[in-house]
Enzyme design. Structure first.
Site, mmCIF file in Angstrom:
data_model
loop_
_atom_site.group_PDB
_atom_site.id
_atom_site.type_symbol
_atom_site.label_atom_id
_atom_site.label_comp_id
_atom_site.label_asym_id
_atom_site.label_seq_id
_atom_site.Cartn_x
_atom_site.Cartn_y
_atom_site.Cartn_z
ATOM 1 N N ASN A 61 13.122 4.653 5.842
ATOM 2 C CA ASN A 61 12.143 3.722 5.950
ATOM 3 C C ASN A 61 10.895 4.115 6.695
ATOM 4 O O ASN A 61 10.879 5.229 7.218
ATOM 5 C CB ASN A 61 13.002 2.888 6.922
ATOM 6 C CG ASN A 61 11.955 1.488 7.567
ATOM 7 O OD1 ASN A 61 11.442 0.824 6.826
ATOM 8 N ND2 ASN A 61 11.976 1.529 8.938
ATOM 9 N N THR A 86 0.858 -1.303 -0.082
ATOM 10 C CA THR A 86 -0.186 -0.096 -0.010
ATOM 11 C C THR A 86 0.858 1.425 0.102
ATOM 12 O O THR A 86 0.418 2.094 -0.638
ATOM 13 C CB THR A 86 -0.801 -0.098 1.266
ATOM 14 O OG1 THR A 86 -0.180 -0.300 2.393
ATOM 15 C CG2 THR A 86 -2.112 -1.166 0.987
ATOM 16 N N HIS A 121 8.087 3.386 9.590
ATOM 17 C CA HIS A 121 7.888 2.631 10.457
ATOM 18 C C HIS A 121 6.716 3.048 11.080
ATOM 19 O O HIS A 121 6.140 3.998 11.317
ATOM 20 C CB HIS A 121 9.095 2.711 11.726
ATOM 21 C CG HIS A 121 8.693 1.993 12.754
ATOM 22 N ND1 HIS A 121 9.126 0.373 12.794
ATOM 23 C CD2 HIS A 121 8.060 2.180 13.975
ATOM 24 C CE1 HIS A 121 8.657 -0.110 13.924
ATOM 25 N NE2 HIS A 121 8.260 0.819 14.664
#
Ligand code: GAR
Length: 207
Positions: free
Chosen positions: A107, A12, A109
């Site tokens: 990244n 997604t 998270h």
């Protein structure tokens, strides 16, 4: 700016990047390669539907993890990617990739770092831990990746309230939609515009 997007699951977040490229917000960004950690990742279907080259490189398929690390690096370099985006990538990167792309790996998270991060805190687990602890806000964090996982400079965070009756799955969906899919494209925009710099291990965003 060319980016490589690393995935392991539903994709997604990859879709959010694709949608923002199509809408024009990230019109100068090209996904040069999708790297998947396993061949079951639905993110691979999203890549092929959008004519984005992809490769599956599963660490477990290599007897020597150095070979895996080298091959990942080779593929990403060949694609011309200037930035690596970990978008739901659930493997640890190898040291060669981290070194070569130092300060050029981000990244997403699914919690507010430094809470609910580190070993075992991936996918649904941070949301389970959030509900178990009874915290009242949660959210998502985009950060740079260095050799210490979840410890690189934080670039952007967004919060949501934890609501009575939330299950881990309900909270996860709200955070994906309202936080992750918002701050990941925004961070890519800022980096493409050269507006993020690192000073003393802190990410500073130019206005
Ligand atoms: C996302 O919630 C992402 O934040 C999380 O995995 C999910 C992947 O969803 N990442 C981690 O837990 C990394 N530590 P997606 O494949 O649909 O983008």
């Amino acid at each position: 700016m060319k980016i490589a997007v690393f995935v392991s699951g539903g994709g997604t977040n990859l879709q959010a990047i694709i949608d923002n490229i199509k809408s024009g917000y990230l019109s100068d960004v090209t996904i040069s390669l999708v790297v998947a950690s396993n061949d079951r990742a639905y993110a691979l279907t999203r890549a092929s539907e959008n004519n984005i080259p992809s490769v599956v490189l599963a660490k477990k398929d290599f007897t020597d993890s150095n070979e895996w690390d080298e091959l990942v690096l080779k593929k990403v370099l060949e694609s011309g990617a200037e930035l690596i985006v970990l978008a739901g990538y659930l493997s640890l990167l190898g040291p060669k990739v981290i070194h070569e792309y130092s300060n050029r790996i981000i990244n997403i998270h699914p919690a507010l770092i430094p809470s609910f991060c580190g070993a075992g805190m991936y996918g649904i687990h941070p949301h389970e831990a959030v509900l178990k602890r009874g915290v009242k806000v949660s959210g998502a964090t985009v950060h740079y990746v260095n050799e210490n996982y979840d410890e690189g400079p934080i670039i952007m965070q967004k919060t949501v309230d934890v609501l009575p009756g939330d299950t881990p799955e309900v909270l996860q969906k709200r955070i994906m939609k309202e936080c992750e899919q918002v701050i990941l494209p925004k961070t890519i925009r800022l980096i493409a515009d050269g507006k993020v710099r690192i000073e003393n291990n802190i990410a500073v965003i130019e206005k």
